[in-house]
Scaffold this motif. Structure first.
Motif: not given
Length: 244
Positions: A80, A82-83, A93, A95, A102, A122-123, A183, A191
């Motif tokens: 995953l 993560r930003d 948060q 993603y 990141p 990611v989203d 997730q 992760n």
């Protein structure tokens, strides 16, 4: 005549047993990549995704990006992306994967140093699809899953990614509910601890699978249809044996 019927039924049982043995643990014929129909860049192409960890196996489906020409991922782990932490208090948060820096860059660097192949998650949103793919590839990803904002998955426009073939990686969009479940799985297992495999699926097969989204399950073998056929044939065999 009765002897002939018994022999015929016996051979049918043997043939059914051999067919079931050739099936995988989902009860479906294994895919042959040579059977795939040619698809133009704008046609939907579907992927079957398998996630595995200890006593865990999740199977799901996604749609490849419109201009994707790489489809297979093996021997990889799911990560995953993560930003960076939100700047304002109370902001969720992110993603989105729309940056070369990141929030979990150290985690990514560790996987790369260890020679671990990984697929990013990611989203959808915040930047173009091809930018997400480009950034993930530059970070070292061998594939990318994009979680939709809803349970509707669309054909991603990834044409910008074809300009640089070195950054071209398999990319698929998956449903939001499935992505949310993944997730949670990542939170449970850690992760970068879930193995991932991606294969291309026949368009004809996907017409039947498009409404299916199996939940996580432990591995189990065999087809549900075979026991029913076996019972039916055995009943016929007993009937013919007992008939004078």
């Amino acid at each position: 005549m009765k002897t002939f019927a018994v022999i015929a039924l016996s051979w049918i049982l043997v043939a059914a047993s051999l067919t079931a043995a050739r099936r995988d643990h989902h009860g479906k014929q294994r895919h042959n990549p040579k059977r795939f129909n040619h698809t133009t860049p704008r046609e939907a192409s579907y992927g079957e995704i398998h996630l595995r960890a200890d006593h865990y196996h999740r199977q799901l489906y996604g749609i490849y990006g419109a201009d994707v020409w790489k489809y297979y991922v093996r021997n990889a782990t799911l990560l995953l992306i993560r930003d960076q932490p939100p700047k304002r208090v109370g902001e969720p948060q992110g993603y989105y994967g729309c940056s070369r820096l990141p929030g979990n860059l150290d985690e990514i660097a560790q996987l790369n140093r260890s020679g671990v192949r990984w697929v990013g998650l990611v989203d959808r949103g915040d930047c173009m699809f091809y930018k997400k793919i480009q950034y993930a590839a530059e970070l070292g990803a061998v594939g990318l899953l994009v979680r939709s904002k809803t349970d509707e998955i669309v054909l991603m426009s990834t044409i910008g990614n074809t300009k640089n073939t070195s950054n071209h990686i398999p990319s698929l969009m998956i449903r939001k509910t499935v992505g949310d479940a993944i997730q949670r799985d990542i939170a449970d297992f850690g992760n970068g601890k879930i193995k991932i495999k991606v294969t291309r699926v026949l368009v004809e097969e996907m017409k039947e699978k498009s409404t299916q989204q199996p939940a996580a399950y432990q591995e189990s073998g065999g087809s549900k249809l075979f026991p029913s056929i076996t019972c039916l044939l055995l009943s016929c065999l007993v009937f013919f044996s007992c008939t004078p």
